[in-house]
Structures are given as C-alpha cells and as structure tokens.
Enzyme design. Structure first.
Site, PDB file in Angstrom:
ATOM      1  N   MET A   1       0.916  -1.289   0.016  1.00 39.16           N
ATOM      2  CA  MET A   1       0.003  -0.064  -0.079  1.00 39.16           C
ATOM      3  C   MET A   1       0.941   1.434   0.046  1.00 39.16           C
ATOM      4  O   MET A   1       1.908   1.273   0.842  1.00 39.16           O
ATOM      5  CB  MET A   1      -0.879   0.026   1.252  1.00 39.16           C
ATOM      6  CG  MET A   1      -1.927   1.255   1.409  1.00 39.16           C
ATOM      7  SD  MET A   1      -2.939   1.337  -0.237  1.00 39.16           S
ATOM      8  CE  MET A   1      -3.350   3.099  -0.068  1.00 39.16           C
TER       9      MET A   1
ATOM     10  N   GLU B   1       4.839   0.669  -5.746  1.00 36.27           N
ATOM     11  CA  GLU B   1       4.154   1.756  -4.604  1.00 36.27           C
ATOM     12  C   GLU B   1       4.932   2.936  -4.488  1.00 36.27           C
ATOM     13  O   GLU B   1       4.446   4.212  -4.063  1.00 36.27           O
ATOM     14  CB  GLU B   1       4.499   0.798  -2.980  1.00 36.27           C
ATOM     15  CG  GLU B   1       3.799  -0.468  -3.252  1.00 36.27           C
ATOM     16  CD  GLU B   1       2.026  -0.630  -3.657  1.00 36.27           C
ATOM     17  OE1 GLU B   1       1.705   0.519  -3.428  1.00 36.27           O
ATOM     18  OE2 GLU B   1       1.752  -1.563  -4.277  1.00 36.27           O
TER      19      GLU B   1
END
Length: 863
Positions: free
Chosen positions: A265, A300
């Site tokens: 994330m 990411e």
C-alpha cells in the site's frame, strides 16, 4: 439469506462533498483492545445548500462529539451503523470527535488492526471509516497531523510525513508527532506501532536534496530487506530519469507486515508491505520473489506521483492511478530485467487473469459505472488492462508526445483528485490528436477479437492486409463499438530474412485494408509484435509460417508467441479427438533447435519450454473439458521429454553454477532454464530422470533451485514426493514465508489424490485461515492453478472452495470475495461441470449473513 437489498453506487450519481476538511488532527491512545482516537477536523462549507454534515463510520464506539469546543446533545446528531449525521452546522467550524475501537478483534485487516503484536493500518479503499468518523472518499483532501501515544514496548511509532516531535509521557508510555505537508485523501493515511528493526540508507535527489530511507521489519529480519532497499533506490533514480519525478519529503519509510490483504500500500511516505513482497535472501526467497519485490517496491514508490500527489476523484477512477502505475512499474522492470522476457511474463499473467475475467460474468469496463463494494474492483481489468491501455496510448502517440502528455498531466493536476477524462485530455492537448474514440477502451468491457487476412500480388509485388475486429457481448453491454487498436506488423521471408521492419497499423474501424508496395516475395507476416494491444488475434498464417516465426522472428515476443500457438493447436487438437502425431514430433524438433540457439538468452529459452497453461487452454476451447486438456497437455510434455531428453539433461547440467548467488537477471535466467529442464524431464520420470531431479532438490543451495526440484517431485508423486515434502517442512517449519511455498506447491499437485491432501492440509497446525498469504497459498492455488483436479467430475473441488469462501467471509469479506473467481466461469465448461459450479454459487448467495463483497460477486457470477 440477506433480507436487505444493497443499493449500488453509480458513477452518474457523483456529486462533490459539500464541505472541505482543511486540516485533520488525530490523537491515538493505542491499546490492543481499547484504542482511543480523537479527531479534530477544520471544516468549511463549500456548497450553497444548508446540508447536514454526514460522516462515514463503522464499528466505532462514539465517546463524544463537539463543535468549536461545545459538546453536542443527543438531539443534535444521529448515529447509525454506517454514519454520523450532524443536523445543523455553521459554515466554518472545528469538529471534535472521540471514539474507541478494538484493533485486536479486527480480523478483516481493514482500518487499524494488530499483526504480529504490532499496530498497523490499511485504509484503501474504505478502511478509514473504521478508525474515526470522516468523509471516507478520495476527493476529500486534507493536511494531517498525528500524535501517537503508546507503551514503550512499541519502540517505533510511525505515520505519514515528517517526524516533528517525540518524548516520554511517563515511565511506561511515550509519544511521537508526525506532520504531512501534502494534502491527501484519508485512504492514504497510515500508522504503524511496534517493536521493529530498521534498515537505513539515503538517496540524493536530482535537485540535490538528501532523503532518508528506512525499512522496518521484524526483529532479526533487517538483512532480508536489503534487496527491497536497493530496488527502492533504483526506482527513485529511474523515475527521475524517465518521468522527471522527484521525491518530495525528507523521509521515505516502508514497513513489512505479515497479515495483509493486499500486496502493498502506497500510503504517503509510509508504504506498508505484505512481508512476502519485501523480505528476501537466497535461502528463503525464489527468483520470482526477487522479481516481484523489485516490481512492487517500484510500483508503490511510483504511486507517490500517480496516486498520491494526483489522486482519484472517486473510486470509479481507480484505473487512473493503478493502470498508469502498473505501466510505470512494468516499464521499470523491462529496463531492469530485459524487455522481451518481461513482456512475455506480463502477457502470460494478462491472459491468465484478465482475459479470463473479460470472458466471464465478472467482466467489467476498466472504468466501471456502478458497484456495491469497491473492494471487488481491485481486479486484473483495472490494473493489467489499465496498463495495456496506457501502453497503447504510448504506441499510438509515440514516445515524445506521450512524455509531453505525462508532463502536462503532472503539472496541471498536481494536488488534485481528478478523472480519467482529465488524464486523456492532457495527451490529446499535448499531441494535438483527437482521442475521443480511444476513451472507449475505458468504457467498454471485453477482449476484442482481431482477424488478419493477407493477399500477395506477385506481379505487383504488393501485399494487402485486411484487418477486422469484433467484441463479444459482456454483462450490461450487448452491443460493442469498434475501438482504435494499434497492430504492430513486420514481414519476413520464408527463409527468415527481414523484408519489412515493424510498422504500426491503427485498426480504428470494424474493418480496415492496408496495401504495402515493394514486398519482394510472398512474406511471412509477424503481427501484433510485442503484444501491441490486449486482443485475441487470429491470422490466416499456415503452420509453416509459424515455424519460420518460431525460428527467426527478430521480435522475441512473437517468436515465443509462435511457439505457444503451435503447442496450443496441438494440445487442443488432441483434446478434441484429432491428435497430430507428426505435428507433435515436428514441434519437439523445432523446440530443440530453439533451445540450442546460442544467440538466445537462457531466460528466454526457459519461457520457450513452458507450454500454454491449462487455464489458458480452457479459454480457447468451448465447452472446456479440463480432464481432456490436462491429458493432452501431459501427452505433449511427455513427447518433448522423450524426444529432447538428452538435450534437456545436457542443458540442466550446463546451467548449474557453483558461484555465489546473484539476484541479477542473467543469473536468474540460468536458474530458470535449469529448473524448466527439470520440470520438463519430470514428464518422463524413468529412473535416470527421477534420480536427477532428486539430486537437483537435495543439492539446492538456494530457494529457487529447491522449489525448482520440489515441484517436479510433487508432480511425479509417490515416495519421492512424500520424502521431499517432509524434508522441506522440517527444514523450514519456523519460516512463515517459506511455509507458504510448501502449501502452494501442494495446491498445484496434479496427482489424483490432491483434493484429499489439500483438505487435510486445512487442518494442519501450520495452516492459518486468518492469514491471507497462507489461505491464498493453499486454497486459491488449488482452485486457480490446478484445473484438472479442481474440476473433478464429482464437484468435490467446488464444494471445498465454497466451504472456504463461506468460512472466510465471516471475518474477512475482501479475501473471501477474491476466491469467487474460479466458480465464475461456469458457462465455459462442460454442461455437467457448469451445473455443479452454479449450484455452489447458488449456495453462496443463499447463505445467511453474507457480506456485500461476496454477495456482489457471487450474484454477478450467476448472471
């Protein structure tokens, strides 16, 4: 069964939030089961209407609510399980709320939860609403300051941005203060608190600023983060060189977490990673792990600009950040590991996941128009097809105009939550081209079928190419329009010489005809080079043409593709009752010639040895018969193993290395070829080959070679399998990431007793159904990558998967919903199999207390 009928959210209903949240101040008093969160929101009305303030909030215990320091009475607000509504608010005010939450009981792994004794968060897509009351939507951007208070045993207290203060509260507790200077949506908020080791480094940006780099991991694991840290530094430099994007904070942090629904994330300045995609050393990680770590770390990081600095106006625009960022990480990987092999791997994955999605009831546009749960749209269509659209845009516009469009997008929309339309408008403006029709790629589901027919006029020395396109109906879209499809084409002679270099033909109508002059002889056409568009291509090429391409095409992707097409046709022919013994021999001979080509890299040869997968073959046959496909594919594997046995054994020996392990693409390519030879030889498991594979496994000095020996032994079965599995488990029983591999290799076991063995493994002491990694390793691997056994005629495989889905849905709906897909293709299979699959979908839909996540996908799968 659910008694309510959830209402879909629709793109057409979008309206801006009527308030701006200019600043957000959060104070966390961390406790495993009683964490208190105090939120101070600076709110300003942006709408002319006198609307109530409605904030999202789920599973929160509200302790207090106040406006400008004045506590509200119960009649001034309303609260229900999903939101807090404050009836009358001034035009500008400070809202203060305090809530209590229980991270230790949060097994859904969304919001704030506990993993391995530490606190961590996952807020994308709608997890922030389980932390505090807030407008949980991506178009509400706010500047955050965060204070974290915790026991001293949580040695690191981390959040987004820059650390601006820390200190003692008393002998037992301390605090840390963080400030993020960049406005962000709440889905990018992150918090981690735990006892962690740290690996530190720095990076000097192109403007000369020093950025501190920190990777936080479980104690004793710091050395395993070294490759991830190196990948990060290479990605930062690559993004500066390729896209002109410089990192903007003084600190960049990554944290490894074992219990995580996603791969990773991109939270601003504080990326949180599934530990399987961050930790690696030669003893515990395979080359595939190294490749994935490199790609995901880059992905990411690249989100800092394509997702964070510029984010999505609403979740319908998810492809805006994900498709573009996948394209960027794929481009990075191509530069790091070689363009041709990387492209082959990308297309394999695209066909296995996204083409299957497009061919079933779960097909949806890259930008959907409605959803029940946005969690269900983190799909291959959004990510991989979204990337292919960007790749086509670059192909159509050319590299220079594409870069100008990127620069304009970053300049114009920095600090905004924007849309796909705004993104495409930048490229139209920068290139001066009308891209109205191109936008159809975002709105239309399905994989176009492109047909290419050729006619050569010997007297005129001219070639006429006729291209046509159709797209089959998909749910909600019965009628399809033509899309602009770039088809890269080159010409070879029948002896393999280049007659015409690659040119891009833009097929932007249902049918188009192109005439090429000065073609010296009747050519062999090499079409869709580099897989220039995500389509299914059919040509009038003869088998002889395929062999020319297989031997000589300078476009390595198409050379591989020609071999795949030859193998596919042979397997499908045998599965359909029309075996071609001569063709199988000829294919094996041609494959042997390709394997001794000194000009080809070992990594490319390893790809040549990998036959089309059974799930891919199932997409090409209707109705699909998994048992027949498995038997036909195994027959061709055995033919290759026998015909090329001496060559495979020689290559297996030649690729062995006594050097120290290197994660380089070249070294990984040699290991890939050696392991591919071992797997190919397992199709002819006579004593010499069996002993060679046993020796391969037992002599392995790294995890790549160990798994490369273990899987063939599992496929062979019997005593060799059982001994190797027992040995592997004993050696690695304390390493969770390696045990995932142990479960996964058994999920792929092609032997007839595999379902019984897989079911037994769900009761194994090391099986953790609450851990998504472990669940995916066993259950999802079996359902997705072992079709002949999953599709057992008894329906036992379907019942097993359904049992798992319903069990997991009780605590982690997101993970449960992702397990629906193998049942979703029921229409493509033999009617008796399809009916059994459908019955299990009906069983899921009828289950009481079903989550919205599973209900949405199971209902769509039923059609």
């Amino acid at each position: 069964m659910r008694t309510d009928t959830p209402q879909p959210i629709r793109l057409a209903d979008y309206r801006p939030f009527p308030f701006a949240i200019e600043t957000t101040r959060l104070v966390f008093e961390l406790h495993p089961s009683r964490t208190r969160v105090k939120a101070e929101l600076s709110v300003r009305r942006t709408s002319d209407t006198r609307e109530a303030l409605v904030l999202n909030g789920e599973r929160l215990k509200l302790l207090s609510v106040a406006i400008d320091g004045q506590a509200l009475s119960a009649n001034q607000y309303a609260i229900d399980p999903e939101q807090l509504t404050i009836h009358e608010v001034p035009d500008q005010f400070v809202l203060t709320t305090e809530v209590e939450i229980d991270p230790s009981s949060n097994k859904a792994l969304m919001g704030l939860y506990m993993s391995g004794g530490r606190f961590c968060t996952q807020c994308e897509a709608e997890g922030f609403r389980t932390i505090t009351y807030f407008p949980d939507r991506p178009d509400v951007l706010s500047r955050y300051s965060v204070r974290i208070e915790a026991d001293r045993k949580f040695t690191h207290l981390l959040s987004n941005g820059n650390l601006v203060g820390s200190g003692a509260l008393d002998d037992d507790r301390f605090f840390a203060e963080w400030t993020d200077p960049f406005p962000k949506p709440c889905y990018l908020f992150a918090l981690v608190a735990g006892h962690l080791d740290v690996l530190a480094d720095k990076f000097i940006t192109m403007s000369g600023r020093e950025v501190a780099l920190r990777v936080f991991v479980d104690p004793g694991q710091a050395s395993r983060a070294a490759y991830a840290l190196d990948s990060l530094k290479r990605a930062m430099k690559w993004d500066e060189d390729t896209f002109g994007r410089e990192y903007d904070l003084d600190l960049f942090m990554i944290v490894a977490v074992r219990d995580f629904n996603f791969g990773a994330m991109e939270n601003k300045g504080l990326n949180i990673f599934n530990s399987s995609l961050l930790l690696a050393d030669p003893e515990t990680a395979t080359d595939l792990d190294y490749e994935r770590i490199e790609a995901v770390v880059a992905h990411e990081y690249f989100h800092n600009w394509t997702g964070n600095r510029i984010t999505c106006r609403d979740w319908f625009q998810l492809c805006l950040k994900e498709g573009f960022t996948v394209f960027r990480d794929q481009s990075f990987s191509a530069d790091m590991r070689g363009e041709a092999v990387q492209r082959i791997k990308e297309v394999r994955a695209l066909r296995a996941r996204q083409f299957a999605e497009d061919a079933g009831p779960l097909a949806h546009p890259v930008r959907p128009s409605s959803y029940l749960k946005i969690d269900n749209f983190y799909t291959a269509t959004i990510y991989e097809k979204g990337s292919e659209i960007i790749r086509m845009l670059k192909t159509i516009l050319g590299a220079e105009a594409f870069r100008k469009g990127c620069d304009l997008y970053f300049q114009r929309h920095d600090g905004e939550a924007t849309t796909v339309e705004a993104f495409i408008a930048c490229f139209a403006e920068a290139s001066g081209r009308d891209l109205t029709d191109f936008f159809g790629w975002y709105e239309q589901a399905g994989t176009p079928a492109v047909t290419l027919q050729t006619a050569y006029d010997e007297a005129a020395r001219a070639l006429t190419l006729t291209l046509s396109q159709t797209t089959a109906p998909t749910p909600g879209q019965p009628t399809k329009r033509a899309l602009p499809i770039p088809v890269a084409i080159g010409l070879l002679s029948t002896s393999g010489e280049v007659l015409r270099d690659t040119e891009v033909v833009l097929l932007d109508e249902a049918t188009a005809t192109v005439r090429w002059e000065n073609v010296a002889s009747e050519p062999v056409v090499s079409a869709l080079r580099g897989f220039s568009a995500p389509v299914n291509l059919t040509t009038d090429a003869r088998p002889a043409d395929r062999y020319v391409l297989f031997a000589s095409d300078p476009d390595l992707f198409n050379r591989w593709e020609a071999g795949q097409t030859l193998a596919r046709d042979l397997i499908l022919g045998r599965a359909g009752g029309a075996p071609d013994e001569v063709g199988e021999e000829r294919y094996a001979e041609a494959l042997g010639q390709a394997l001794v080509d000194d000009a080809a890299e070992p990594a490319f040869k390893a790809q040549l040895l990998a036959l089309p997968s059974e799930p891919d073959l199932a997409l090409m046959s209707e109705p699909a018969d998994p048992a027949a496909l498995h038997a036909a594919r195994d027959h061709l594997r055995a033919r290759i193993a026998v015909h090329l046995g001496d060559l495979l054994r020689r290559l297996h020996g030649d690729m062995q290395s006594d050097n120290e392990f290197s994660a380089s693409a070249q070294a990984a390519g040699r290991r890939a070829l050696r392991n591919a030879c071992a797997e190919a030889l397992s199709a002819d498991p006579h004593n010499d080959n069996l002993m060679r594979i046993v020796g391969h496994y037992e002599a392995a000095r790294n995890m790549t070679d160990m798994i490369g020996g273990l899987y063939p032994l599992v496929a062979i079965g019997g005593v060799a399998r059982d001994k190797a599995l027992a040995n592997f488990h004993y050696a690695w029983r304390t390493e969770p990431l390696v045990l995932d591999k142990w479960f996964s290799v058994q999920g792929r076991d092609p032997n007839e007793d595999v379902l019984e063995r897989v079911m037994a493994l769900t009761t194994h002491p090391d099986f953790e159904p609450t851990n998504p990694n472990r669940l995916r390793a066993l259950v999802s691997t079996f359902a997705n990558f072992n079709p002949a056994r999953f599709h057992d005629p008894s329906g036992a495989g379907y019942r097993f998967l359904t049992d798992q889905i319903l069990a997991v849905d009780a605590f982690n709906p997101m993970t449960a919903a992702r397990m629906i897909e193998p049942l979703g293709g029921w229409r493509r299979y033999r009617p008796e199999l399809g009916q059994l699959m459908r019955e299990q979908l009906e069983r899921i839909v009828a289950h009481p207390e079903l989550s919205k996540n599973v209900l949405e996908l199971a209902t769509k799968a039923l059609g």
